[in-house]
Design an enzyme around this catalytic site. Structure first.
Site, PDB file in Angstrom:
ATOM      1  N   CYS A  69      -0.405   4.177   2.108  1.00 27.88           N
ATOM      2  CA  CYS A  69      -0.313   4.064   3.583  1.00 27.88           C
ATOM      3  C   CYS A  69       1.109   4.322   4.044  1.00 27.88           C
ATOM      4  CB  CYS A  69      -0.679   2.672   4.082  1.00 27.88           C
ATOM      5  SG  CYS A  69      -1.796   1.769   3.075  1.00 27.88           S
ATOM      6  N   ASP A  70       2.078   3.790   3.284  1.00 24.56           N
ATOM      7  CA  ASP A  70       3.442   3.745   3.798  1.00 24.56           C
ATOM      8  C   ASP A  70       4.424   4.656   3.079  1.00 24.56           C
ATOM      9  OD1 ASP A  70       2.613   1.792   5.605  1.00 24.56           O
ATOM     10  OD2 ASP A  70       2.886   0.210   4.127  1.00 24.56           O
ATOM     11  N   CYS A 103       0.826  -1.200   0.000  1.00 22.17           N
ATOM     12  CA  CYS A 103       0.000   0.000   0.000  1.00 22.17           C
ATOM     13  C   CYS A 103       0.865   1.257   0.000  1.00 22.17           C
ATOM     14  CB  CYS A 103      -0.935  -0.012   1.205  1.00 22.17           C
ATOM     15  SG  CYS A 103      -1.962   1.450   1.266  1.00 22.17           S
TER      16      CYS A 103
END
Length: 310
Positions: A137-138, A134
């Protein structure tokens, strides 16, 4: 044993929209939010293509809004997963991970899909230490660093573009000699200076002491001019597609070869009366928040009609 007119399995745009419609139709639905409450959208930052949010909206915020709306109309939303179903006869028995048995007149399946991995041991070894499925997200953790994205479709291009705004350099590792992504995405990637596309490269491993420091690649695998290539990277992002979360239903319902649940004549109906599908678990083509929400609405309307006509 608990009884309900309508059980919704899974959350996300499909599950929550189904819940809004079902609860407004006085079906008093029970909804199990699943292993990832809110679904895949909770792993994205900005959602810009959902109508009604001209400035865009945070994925988590949008899911919280939908959840709140479903609860306002009386949906009983529970954390946890449904782990077993028995669709032998109506009403249908569904078992939650804590052992609770729900007896439901209708079931709406909205379990979504999960990101795929390459299947390398190193992916597990470095999970959370440089390996991610992801980007949104990261990506934040890789500001001014060097990262690689694996894949050649729209998702891979989107991830590469998103990361190019944070990272110093982005490698796009593509197995084939071309990109599968839409023309507009291909063009954007090619015009972004800090993205380098590595065509005809396969990832065979990752290396690093306390996390990912690089990737072992094979260029033109199986060809006479095959060569090993190592690239130094700090993060490794997967964007190679999704697997529908449908394993517990395969005994009862028809799926395609990938595992997506089959609908009857484009409706949310399945071959079992009173069992309906919505969202990404039954949609290998569009996989968008708006199409998932629309299918959740359709599934709830079908469930309501099914109960009326019984």
């Amino acid at each position: 044993m608990e009884k309900t007119k309508c059980l919704i399995i899974g959350s996300g745009p499909a599950g929550y929209t189904a819940a809004i419609y079902a609860s407004r139709a006085n079906l008093s639905p029970i909804e199990y939010s699943g292993m990832q409450p809110g679904g895949q959208l909770t792993q994205t930052t900005e959602v810009e293509n959902f109508p009604g949010y001209p400035q865009g909206v945070d994925g988590n915020q949008m899911m919280m809004d939908l959840r709140e709306q479903a609860e306002r109309f009386g949906t009983d939303i529970r954390d946890g997963e449904i782990v077993k179903v028995d669709f032998t006869k109506s009403p249908y028995i569904c078992t939650a991970e804590d052992g609770t048995e729900i007896v439901a007149d209708t079931v709406i399946i909205a379990t979504g899909a999960s990101a795929k991995y390459l299947g390398l041991d190193d992916e597990r070894k470095y999970n959370g230490q440089g390996v991610s499925a992801c980007a949104t997200c990261d990506g934040f953790f890789y500001r001014k660093k060097t990262v690689a994205v694996v894949g050649g479709g729209d998702t891979a291009c989107e991830d590469a573009l998103y990361l190019s705004g944070l990272a110093k350099k982005v490698y796009l590792i593509v197995r084939k000699p071309f990109l599968r992504a839409s023309q507009v995405m291909q063009q954007r990637v090619r015009e972004t200076e800090n993205i380098e596309i590595l065509f005809e490269h396969n990832t065979v491993g990752l290396y690093g002491e306390n996390g990912v420091e690089g990737a072992h690649l094979v260029k033109r695998k199986g060809e006479p001019d095959e060569e090993l290539v190592d690239i130094a990277i700090d993060g490794f992002f997967l964007a190679i597609g999704h697997k529908p979360n449908t394993d517990i239903f395969k005994e009862w319902l028809d799926t395609d070869e990938t595992g997506y649940l089959k609908k009857i004549n484009g409706t949310p109906r399945t071959k079992i009366p009173g069992i309906f599908v919505a969202g990404d678990c039954a949609d290998p083509i569009y996989r968008q928040a708006i199409s998932a929400a629309g299918s959740g609405c359709q599934a709830a309307i079908e469930a309501e009609r099914f109960l009326l006509n019984r």
